[in-house]
Design an enzyme around this catalytic site. Structure first.
Site, PDB file in Angstrom:
ATOM      1  N   HIS A  94      -4.187 -10.159   3.570  1.00 11.21           N
ATOM      2  CA  HIS A  94      -5.633 -10.192   3.758  1.00 11.21           C
ATOM      3  C   HIS A  94      -5.990 -11.179   4.880  1.00 11.21           C
ATOM      4  O   HIS A  94      -5.440 -12.277   4.944  1.00 11.21           O
ATOM      5  CB  HIS A  94      -6.340 -10.634   2.473  1.00 11.21           C
ATOM      6  CG  HIS A  94      -6.301  -9.609   1.396  1.00 11.21           C
ATOM      7  ND1 HIS A  94      -6.528  -9.906   0.056  1.00 11.21           N
ATOM      8  CD2 HIS A  94      -6.077  -8.264   1.438  1.00 11.21           C
ATOM      9  CE1 HIS A  94      -6.440  -8.795  -0.656  1.00 11.21           C
ATOM     10  NE2 HIS A  94      -6.170  -7.799   0.145  1.00 11.21           N
TER      11      HIS A  94
ATOM     12  N   ARG B 215       0.860  -1.177   0.000  1.00 13.63           N
ATOM     13  CA  ARG B 215       0.000   0.000   0.000  1.00 13.63           C
ATOM     14  C   ARG B 215       0.904   1.237   0.000  1.00 13.63           C
ATOM     15  O   ARG B 215       2.076   1.158   0.371  1.00 13.63           O
ATOM     16  CB  ARG B 215      -0.897   0.018   1.232  1.00 13.63           C
ATOM     17  CG  ARG B 215      -1.848  -1.181   1.338  1.00 13.63           C
ATOM     18  CD  ARG B 215      -2.667  -1.106   2.615  1.00 13.63           C
ATOM     19  NE  ARG B 215      -3.629  -2.202   2.723  1.00 13.63           N
ATOM     20  CZ  ARG B 215      -3.379  -3.363   3.315  1.00 13.63           C
ATOM     21  NH1 ARG B 215      -2.183  -3.594   3.861  1.00 13.63           N
ATOM     22  NH2 ARG B 215      -4.321  -4.302   3.370  1.00 13.63           N
TER      23      ARG B 215
ATOM     24  N   ARG C  18      -0.941  -2.229  -6.447  1.00 12.83           N
ATOM     25  CA  ARG C  18      -1.145  -3.380  -5.554  1.00 12.83           C
ATOM     26  C   ARG C  18      -2.114  -4.379  -6.183  1.00 12.83           C
ATOM     27  O   ARG C  18      -1.887  -5.585  -6.131  1.00 12.83           O
ATOM     28  CB  ARG C  18      -1.665  -2.872  -4.206  1.00 12.83           C
ATOM     29  CG  ARG C  18      -1.993  -3.952  -3.173  1.00 12.83           C
ATOM     30  CD  ARG C  18      -2.298  -3.292  -1.834  1.00 12.83           C
ATOM     31  NE  ARG C  18      -3.056  -4.125  -0.940  1.00 12.83           N
ATOM     32  CZ  ARG C  18      -2.524  -4.998  -0.088  1.00 12.83           C
ATOM     33  NH1 ARG C  18      -1.216  -5.141  -0.034  1.00 12.83           N
ATOM     34  NH2 ARG C  18      -3.282  -5.714   0.724  1.00 12.83           N
TER      35      ARG C  18
ATOM     36  N   TYR D 143      -9.877 -11.056  -7.206  1.00 13.98           N
ATOM     37  CA  TYR D 143      -8.968 -10.984  -8.359  1.00 13.98           C
ATOM     38  C   TYR D 143      -9.230 -12.087  -9.376  1.00 13.98           C
ATOM     39  O   TYR D 143      -8.853 -11.964 -10.533  1.00 13.98           O
ATOM     40  CB  TYR D 143      -7.510 -11.017  -7.879  1.00 13.98           C
ATOM     41  CG  TYR D 143      -7.177  -9.829  -7.003  1.00 13.98           C
ATOM     42  CD1 TYR D 143      -7.154  -8.541  -7.533  1.00 13.98           C
ATOM     43  CD2 TYR D 143      -6.911  -9.993  -5.645  1.00 13.98           C
ATOM     44  CE1 TYR D 143      -6.875  -7.444  -6.729  1.00 13.98           C
ATOM     45  CE2 TYR D 143      -6.628  -8.900  -4.840  1.00 13.98           C
ATOM     46  CZ  TYR D 143      -6.615  -7.635  -5.387  1.00 13.98           C
ATOM     47  OH  TYR D 143      -6.351  -6.550  -4.592  1.00 13.98           O
TER      48      TYR D 143
ATOM     49  N   LYS E 245      -2.046  -2.256   8.067  1.00 11.44           N
ATOM     50  CA  LYS E 245      -3.471  -2.126   8.319  1.00 11.44           C
ATOM     51  C   LYS E 245      -3.939  -3.244   9.246  1.00 11.44           C
ATOM     52  O   LYS E 245      -3.661  -4.416   9.005  1.00 11.44           O
ATOM     53  CB  LYS E 245      -4.211  -2.207   6.979  1.00 11.44           C
ATOM     54  CG  LYS E 245      -5.699  -1.937   7.065  1.00 11.44           C
ATOM     55  CD  LYS E 245      -6.307  -1.951   5.678  1.00 11.44           C
ATOM     56  CE  LYS E 245      -7.802  -1.681   5.725  1.00 11.44           C
ATOM     57  NZ  LYS E 245      -8.391  -1.706   4.363  1.00 11.44           N
TER      58      LYS E 245
ATOM     59  N   HIS F 120      -3.009   2.595  -5.533  1.00 12.28           N
ATOM     60  CA  HIS F 120      -3.494   1.272  -5.133  1.00 12.28           C
ATOM     61  C   HIS F 120      -3.651   0.342  -6.324  1.00 12.28           C
ATOM     62  O   HIS F 120      -3.691  -0.883  -6.152  1.00 12.28           O
ATOM     63  CB  HIS F 120      -4.825   1.413  -4.397  1.00 12.28           C
ATOM     64  CG  HIS F 120      -5.045   0.358  -3.359  1.00 12.28           C
ATOM     65  ND1 HIS F 120      -4.254   0.232  -2.234  1.00 12.28           N
ATOM     66  CD2 HIS F 120      -5.960  -0.648  -3.287  1.00 12.28           C
ATOM     67  CE1 HIS F 120      -4.674  -0.790  -1.509  1.00 12.28           C
ATOM     68  NE2 HIS F 120      -5.697  -1.349  -2.136  1.00 12.28           N
TER      69      HIS F 120
END
Length: 312
Positions: free
Chosen positions: A284, A129, A261, A293, A154, A258
């Site tokens: 994640h 990120r 990424r 994706y 995050k 982003h």
């Protein structure tokens, strides 16, 4: 608000979280005509959160952040039970992420230079990120193992990802630049290094591995410690540089930092990397987040043919 900030710092909240919560709490108080929060009820919170969606059109994540801020205010700081909230929630529609082709990504990077190009290259080559790239420290680079550690990202999660072979030389030069800037700061009496939850070291003591990989061009006052020192590049500086490069490359997509990424993930998936491995590389918590994706690549329609083409 001063007492609230002091309480947040005692809880070791990230400064970014502290600043965001304080802004939303001030917005909540202003919305109710500067009434003290102690005298407001759950109905007042519902009214404000619904106003954010109905009148100001905020997104799902923005409303969640505002909710988290007032919940923190009442449950942790004021120690008040606000009961069950019944506000108008923002709709969470699913959008497919925008991705670059490899040619588009490299054309954008070719129009950048210096630290900005290197930070953007890490977003594409390591799946970072923008803030993760800006906050990298020298100790996060493992040149021998060709890996990069992302710390306190995050959700306060850590992960290990690729360190692209093609960036090793540039990264070593960047480390030398950061070290040289720090040496000059020490000579001028500003050589302390900010360490979250720990001491601030000077160059005469161990700790230069804590240097930011992408130091800011100017020194600034630290809002937490009130000490003048050199911080990292601002996230917004990198965003602007990437935005300009995308425009000059003539890419007609709603792309941003982003997008690098997202492109990292889709390129790995197209190359045959398992969805679980990509989940780990991206950090994640839930594999369902990573599964989006597969829809970007169209893997869900593998083997299917359009009915119109069946007529041929």
């Amino acid at each position: 608000m001063d007492r609230l900030r002091a309480f947040m710092r005692s809880k070791r909240l990230a400064y970014r979280t502290e600043d965001g919560y304080c802004r939303w709490i001030c917005d909540f108080i202003r919305f109710h005509n500067m009434q003290r929060p102690e005298g407001l009820t759950a109905g007042h919170i519902d009214q404000w959160l619904s106003h954010l969606v109905c009148d100001r059109g905020v997104s799902v994540n923005t409303q969640k952040t505002a909710l988290n801020a007032v919940v923190f205010l009442y449950r942790q700081f004021l120690q008040q039970d606000i009961g069950e909230l019944q506000f108008r929630r923002a709709n969470k529609g699913r959008k497919l992420p925008v991705v670059f082709t490899h040619e588009e990504a490299t054309s954008v990077l070719a129009l950048m230079a210096g630290s900005m190009k290197l930070a953007a290259s890490l977003m594409y080559g390591s799946g970072l990120r923008v803030m993760e790239a800006a906050r990298l420290r020298v100790r996060d680079l493992d040149f021998e193992g060709r890996s990069l550690i992302v710390r306190e990202s995050k959700g306060n999660k850590w992960r290990n990802t690729f360190l692209p072979e093609s960036l090793v030389s540039s990264l070593k030069s960047q480390v030398d630049l950061a070290t040289a800037l720090h040496r000059r700061d020490v000579e001028e009496g500003f050589g302390t290094i900010y360490v979250p939850g720990g001491p601030s070291f000077s160059n005469s003591q161990p700790g230069t591995e804590w240097l930011y990989l992408f130091p800011a061009t100017e020194r600034a006052l630290c809002p937490v410690t009130q000490v003048v020192r050199r911080h990292h590049l601002r996230e917004q500086q990198i965003r602007r540089s990437v935005r300009r490069a995308i425009q000059h490359a003539g890419i007609a997509k709603s792309a941003s930092c982003h997008t690098f990424r997202h492109s990292f993930a889709t390129n790995l998936l197209a190359a045959g990397t398992s969805i679980r491995d990509i989940q780990e590389l991206l950090g994640h918590s839930d594999v369902s987040t990573t599964m989006i994706y597969t829809h970007v690549l169209g893997l869900h329609k593998a083997g299917a043919v359009s009915p119109l083409d069946m007529l041929r």
